[in-house]
Design a protein around this motif. Structure first.
Motif, PDB file in Angstrom:
ATOM      1  N   ARG A 173      82.407  17.148  84.973  1.00 46.47           N
ATOM      2  CA  ARG A 173      81.086  16.555  85.172  1.00 46.47           C
ATOM      3  C   ARG A 173      81.109  15.033  85.026  1.00 46.47           C
ATOM      4  N   GLY A 174      82.301  14.445  84.973  1.00 47.20           N
ATOM      5  CA  GLY A 174      82.385  12.996  84.932  1.00 47.20           C
ATOM      6  C   GLY A 174      82.496  12.434  83.539  1.00 47.20           C
ATOM      7  N   LEU A 175      82.268  11.122  83.423  1.00 46.48           N
ATOM      8  CA  LEU A 175      82.497  10.392  82.177  1.00 46.48           C
ATOM      9  C   LEU A 175      81.229  10.298  81.338  1.00 46.48           C
ATOM     10  N   VAL A 176      81.407  10.499  80.043  1.00 46.36           N
ATOM     11  CA  VAL A 176      80.312  10.379  79.084  1.00 46.36           C
ATOM     12  C   VAL A 176      80.266   8.977  78.495  1.00 46.36           C
ATOM     13  N   LEU A 177      81.451   8.398  78.281  1.00 46.84           N
ATOM     14  CA  LEU A 177      81.561   7.099  77.623  1.00 46.84           C
ATOM     15  C   LEU A 177      82.869   6.460  78.044  1.00 46.84           C
ATOM     16  N   LYS A 178      82.871   5.142  78.233  1.00 52.40           N
ATOM     17  CA  LYS A 178      84.104   4.449  78.564  1.00 52.40           C
ATOM     18  C   LYS A 178      84.126   3.085  77.891  1.00 52.40           C
TER      19      LYS A 178
END
Length: 439
Positions: free
Chosen positions: A128-133
């Motif tokens: 589902r993609g990135l939560v934090l970067k």
């Protein structure tokens, strides 16, 4: 990206060997699933991705392959990571399963935490993609080592972070599982530059029994000096204080003094010497009946600390351990001195006296050296005898009073079932031990 569990031949006969940064869940059919860092992903015949193992009894583990088909695109593009680190898998309020994984390279703050979802721990998992970067040179914090906890209201929070700027927590959207606020969130713990800010592997447990939150952390180096520390708070966002009242966001009185150390490197005579236990999660086996912990026909929750550890004779070799996690009369978490060997090893055939000679290890918070258990005398005026059913009790070890739990477990060095204890003294130092002799 969608992925079923993918086979990986090099680990199929390894049990828990090579599992790093482990977490355990139980599916509705009673199967236990362990997810861990793909510690051998650089090997030609081990695929990249979150490693998965399964078990029916928490003792014998079968390698089941990898979840996700390599590093998902957004995480790979952002970080250049060759593999995935430190997965945390949780059951969501809608009944689905959510996996929070980390992508990074060693020593870099160009990192990301991603989210994948599945209807079952065995997959298939859908990214589902990135939560934090975070970005090297721009971010003080580091987006790795995700661990999700639910507060007393049932709302989800993400604990994360590592060396550099410490440990943070960030509120998640209960519907999507993505971040509900801009990072970095609230600072929970930080260590001084004199030890390179060496803290990581956070996990938060809410304890309704005390209506407070327990923060678990790993201090120092994963290569040899890792040790597990704890602190507690009234709110999930802190402030967290250890047994002695040290605030974990302030500079330590001296390196190693803050955070209550409950597990470090140790060994029992005749047994394996274990080095650098760390990056733990807590698995709660809920709703069980007819166990050593429950009255007949009544449900009881069982707590396990899940962590990796190295072999002292060859630190390049490592494995995962599950060990019982107990809570003293004062509500403090303490770990069993013995790795879990099955529920059938946790009850003595008849009650045995507690007083006598024990092999005991004391977890000096200021030392990172391995502790060798030594012979000490234990007495308990509150518990003269025990059949191994876990009991809180005040015990005296060579005269030192300890708030302890007494229980039975497998003495791996002695090859027998034995009484054990684990507890905290008045100064905040953890002790644990195993009864000597035949029972």
């Amino acid at each position: 990206m969608t992925g079923h569990i993918q086979p990986g031949g090099a680990l199929e006969s390894q049990g828990l060997r090579h599992a790093h940064d482990p977490t355990v869940v139980r599916s509705d059919d009673g199967t236990y699933w362990m997810f861990s860092t793909d510690a051998l992903a650089n090997s030609a015949d081990v695929p990249a991705g979150v490693h998965v193992r399964r078990s029916q009894d928490l003792v014998t583990w079968e390698y089941a392959g990898t979840a996700l088909d390599g590093v998902p695109g957004p995480a790979a593009q952002w970080t250049g990571a060759a593999g995935l680190w430190a997965p945390d898998v949780v059951r969501w309020t809608d009944g689905s399963w959510r996996m929070y994984y980390s992508a990074s390279t060693f020593g870099s703050r160009t990192s990301a935490i991603g989210l994948a979802v599945a209807a079952h721990p065995g997959g298939p998992w859908t990214d589902r993609g990135l939560v934090l970067k975070t970005t090297q040179g721009e971010s003080g914090h580091n987006a790795i080592d995700a661990a999700v906890s639910f507060d007393r209201s049932g709302d989800p929070w993400l604990a994360y972070g590592s060396f550099f700027d410490g440990i943070y927590t960030l509120k998640l959207d209960p519907r999507t599982g993505l971040a509900a606020e801009d990072g970095p969130g609230t600072l929970l713990a930080r260590r001084p530059p004199s030890v390179d800010g060496a803290v990581e592997g956070a996990f938060i447990l809410y304890r309704p029994q005390e209506d407070r939150y327990v923060l678990f952390l790993s201090y120092d180096s994963l290569f040899g000096t890792y040790n597990i520390r704890t602190a507690v708070a009234a709110e999930i966002t802190g402030p967290y204080r250890d047994w002695n009242g040290h605030l974990l966001t302030e500079a330590e009185p001296e390196p190693g003094a803050a955070g209550t150390k409950i597990l470090g490197s140790y060994g029992f005579p005749g047994g394996t010497r274990w080095l650098a236990p760390g990056h733990n999660s807590v698995f709660i086996d809920t709703g069980l009946t007819d166990t050593p912990f429950s009255a007949a026909g009544q449900e009881e929750d069982e707590y396990f600390m899940v962590h990796h550890v190295r072999f002292a004779e060859d630190p390049s070799r490592h494995t995962a351990h599950l060990r019982r996690l107990y809570f003293t009369a004062g509500g403090w978490p303490v770990a069993s001195p013995q790795p879990f060997a099955g529920r059938e090893t946790e009850r003595l055939p008849e009650p045995s006296g507690v007083d006598g000679s024990w092999l005991v290890a004391q977890m000096d918070p200021l030392s990172t050296e391995p502790v060798s258990a030594r012979r000490m005398t234990l007495a308990s005026p509150e518990l003269p005898a025990s059949d191994g059913t876990p009991s809180t009790a005040r015990v005296l070890v060579n005269g030192t009073e300890i708030d302890a739990v007494v229980f039975a477990g497998q003495d791996w060095a002695g090859g027998r079932i034995s009484l054990c204890f684990s507890g905290i003294d008045a100064g905040g130092t953890a002790w644990f031990g195993t009864r000597e002799g035949e029972l």
